[in-house]
Design a protein around this motif. Structure first.
Motif, short mmCIF file in Angstrom:
data_model
loop_
_atom_site.label_atom_id
_atom_site.label_comp_id
_atom_site.label_asym_id
_atom_site.label_seq_id
_atom_site.Cartn_x
_atom_site.Cartn_y
_atom_site.Cartn_z
N THR A 35 0.83 -1.20 0.00
CA THR A 35 0.00 0.00 0.00
C THR A 35 0.86 1.25 0.00
O THR A 35 0.60 2.19 -0.75
CB THR A 35 -0.93 0.02 1.24
N GLU A 36 1.88 1.28 0.84
CA GLU A 36 2.79 2.44 0.90
C GLU A 36 3.47 2.65 -0.45
O GLU A 36 3.61 3.79 -0.90
CB GLU A 36 3.87 2.22 1.96
N SER A 37 3.91 1.57 -1.07
CA SER A 37 4.61 1.68 -2.36
C SER A 37 3.69 2.21 -3.45
O SER A 37 4.08 3.09 -4.23
CB SER A 37 5.17 0.32 -2.77
N ILE A 38 2.49 1.69 -3.52
CA ILE A 38 1.55 2.13 -4.56
C ILE A 38 1.16 3.59 -4.34
O ILE A 38 1.16 4.39 -5.28
CB ILE A 38 0.31 1.21 -4.60
N LEU A 39 0.84 3.95 -3.11
CA LEU A 39 0.51 5.35 -2.82
C LEU A 39 1.69 6.27 -3.08
O LEU A 39 1.52 7.39 -3.59
CB LEU A 39 0.03 5.50 -1.37
N GLY A 40 2.89 5.82 -2.76
CA GLY A 40 4.09 6.61 -3.02
C GLY A 40 4.30 6.85 -4.50
O GLY A 40 4.64 7.96 -4.91
N ALA A 41 4.09 5.82 -5.30
CA ALA A 41 4.26 5.96 -6.76
C ALA A 41 3.21 6.91 -7.33
O ALA A 41 3.52 7.78 -8.14
CB ALA A 41 4.17 4.59 -7.43
N ILE A 42 1.97 6.75 -6.88
CA ILE A 42 0.89 7.63 -7.37
C ILE A 42 1.14 9.08 -6.97
O ILE A 42 1.04 9.99 -7.79
CB ILE A 42 -0.48 7.14 -6.86
N LEU A 43 1.49 9.30 -5.71
CA LEU A 43 1.75 10.66 -5.24
C LEU A 43 2.99 11.25 -5.91
O LEU A 43 2.97 12.40 -6.38
CB LEU A 43 1.89 10.69 -3.72
N GLY A 44 4.07 10.47 -5.97
CA GLY A 44 5.30 10.97 -6.57
C GLY A 44 5.13 11.36 -8.03
O GLY A 44 5.48 12.47 -8.43
N GLY A 45 4.57 10.46 -8.81
CA GLY A 45 4.34 10.78 -10.21
C GLY A 45 3.25 11.81 -10.40
O GLY A 45 3.31 12.66 -11.29
N GLY A 46 2.25 11.75 -9.53
CA GLY A 46 1.10 12.66 -9.65
C GLY A 46 1.44 14.10 -9.41
O GLY A 46 0.94 14.99 -10.09
N MET A 60 8.20 9.08 -9.32
CA MET A 60 7.26 7.96 -9.19
C MET A 60 7.99 6.72 -8.68
O MET A 60 7.52 6.05 -7.75
CB MET A 60 6.59 7.66 -10.53
N ALA A 61 9.15 6.43 -9.25
CA ALA A 61 9.94 5.26 -8.82
C ALA A 61 10.42 5.45 -7.39
O ALA A 61 10.40 4.51 -6.58
CB ALA A 61 11.11 5.04 -9.76
N GLY A 62 10.88 6.66 -7.07
CA GLY A 62 11.31 6.95 -5.70
C GLY A 62 10.19 6.79 -4.70
O GLY A 62 10.38 6.27 -3.60
N GLY A 63 8.99 7.21 -5.09
CA GLY A 63 7.81 7.03 -4.23
C GLY A 63 7.46 5.57 -4.06
O GLY A 63 7.06 5.14 -2.98
N PHE A 64 7.65 4.79 -5.12
CA PHE A 64 7.39 3.35 -5.04
C PHE A 64 8.33 2.70 -4.03
O PHE A 64 7.95 1.83 -3.27
CB PHE A 64 7.55 2.71 -6.42
#
Length: 150
Positions: free
Chosen positions: A48-59, A81-85
């Motif tokens: 969950t953290e990884s998916i939310l991080g990717a969405i927020l980072g890229g978003g 996005m990758a860093g957020g993942f």
């Protein structure tokens, strides 16, 4: 430990490439994503953290890019996005803020040195994002706690 080293190596390669060529190749982004997947497989990361991080980072960068085309390159969006993942949503938010502050510092120095003509020069944002992501990797929880206790 291996995944952390791969993540940091990917950040280093991305920063050097963007600094020198103003381009972040997809292979470097892929290294960071592989490190994130490795963390999930070994149980040191949370899906969950990884998916939310990717969405927020890229978003974050994608929305800015939609509002002001040409502000960032696609490599910057994919990098965050990758860093957020890899790091998760809280960490990528802090890393983005640090990256903006650091890049802003470079802009101020450029303007002080070169005057108004510095405003027309392109800035490589990737190295500053990488530095922000690296700082968060090493002390992100401390930064997050310090910020929210204020």
């Amino acid at each position: 430990m291996l995944w952390n080293m791969i993540f940091l190596f990917g950040l280093f390669l991305a920063a050097v490439s963007d600094w020198n060529r103003k381009r972040i190749p997809d292979q470097m982004i892929l290294l960071i994503v592989v490190a994130g997947i490795g963390r999930l497989i070994t149980g040191t990361g949370r899906v969950t953290e990884s998916i939310l991080g990717a969405i927020l980072g890229g978003g974050i960068l994608a929305l800015i890019l939609l509002a002001r085309p040409g502000t960032f390159g696609g490599g910057d969006v994919k990098l965050l996005m990758a860093g957020g993942f890899f790091l998760g949503w809280r960490s990528v938010l802090v890393a983005f803020c640090l990256g903006v502050l650091l890049a802003g510092g470079e802009c101020v120095i450029r303007i002080l040195k070169r005057g108004k003509k510095a405003l027309s020069e392109k800035l490589a944002f990737g190295p500053w994002l990488c530095l922000g992501l690296g700082m968060v990797f090493f002390c992100g929880d401390w930064i997050w706690q310090w910020f929210w206790k204020r």
